[in-house]
Design a protein around this motif. Structure first.
Motif: not given
Length: 206
Positions: A150-151, A154-155, A158-159, A202, A204
């Motif tokens: 999740y971390d 979501i980076a 973010p929305q 992260y 994408e």
């Protein structure tokens, strides 16, 4: 500070000095991925029927250092759980006694950090046996792979909404799923997630 206080009182409750090693600070490079299969999802009433665990060292999943235990439950398993793990009561008649299996599990994990997918449930199921048996709950550091995922996801969005289903995470990380969802297989797949997530800043891709 609160964690330290909790660990202090947890250790004071230990009734068997043979397991003092669980509370020693861990300084190695290993972790243990583990998973439980149960008769259902009620942590207060259901039982563990299987535990699978595998050690991780750095980027390596040590499949030669694994643990697989089966237990004979005292209650009938729910249909919903059978659909997941495909274990019937008759498959478990030769299972090891639960307390003996938990001791094997403790000796296997030592004081290493624990890795899991929705690990809180599995730890709670073990603690339900461990607390009356030794007077403690598992003191090991816990690493939740869905939280790591999740971390990192979501980076990048973010929305957005993050799909935390087990198979979705495996797919997004481009990892090969096992055909059989048993405790050991899930522990190994969770270890695969954990190792890959260590090297991703992260995510994408959807």
């Amino acid at each position: 500070m609160l964690h330290t206080i909790k660990q202090y009182f947890n250790r004071k409750g230990l009734r068997d000095p043979e397991y003092e090693f669980l509370f020693e600070p861990y300084t190695g490079e290993e972790a243990v991925s583990f998973d439980c299969e149960t008769t259902g999802l009620d942590v207060h009433h259901d039982e563990i029927i299987s535990i699978g665990a595998v050690r991780i060292r750095g980027n390596q999943i040590l499949t030669s250092e694994k643990l697989e235990l089966f237990f004979n439950p005292q209650q009938e398993m729910r249909v919903e759980s059978i659909k997941i793990h495909h274990l019937l009561t008759c498959d478990l008649v030769d299972g090891v006694p639960l307390e003996e299996g938990i001791r094997q599990f403790l000796n296997f994990i030592g004081n290493r950090p624990l890795v899991g997918y929705y690990l809180e449930f599995d730890v709670a199921m073990v603690n339900r046996v461990l607390k009356p048996m030794l007077g403690i709950t598992l003191p090991n550091r816990q690493i939740e792979v869905s939280g790591l995922y999740y971390d990192k996801k979501i980076a990048a969005i973010p929305q957005g909404n993050v799909d935390l289903r087990f198979d979705s995470i495996m797919h997004d990380l481009d990892l090969p799923p096992f055909a059989k969802h048993d405790a050991l297989g899930d522990a190994i797949m969770t270890a695969m997630m954990y190792v890959k997530l260590q090297h991703i800043k992260y995510l994408e891709k959807f």
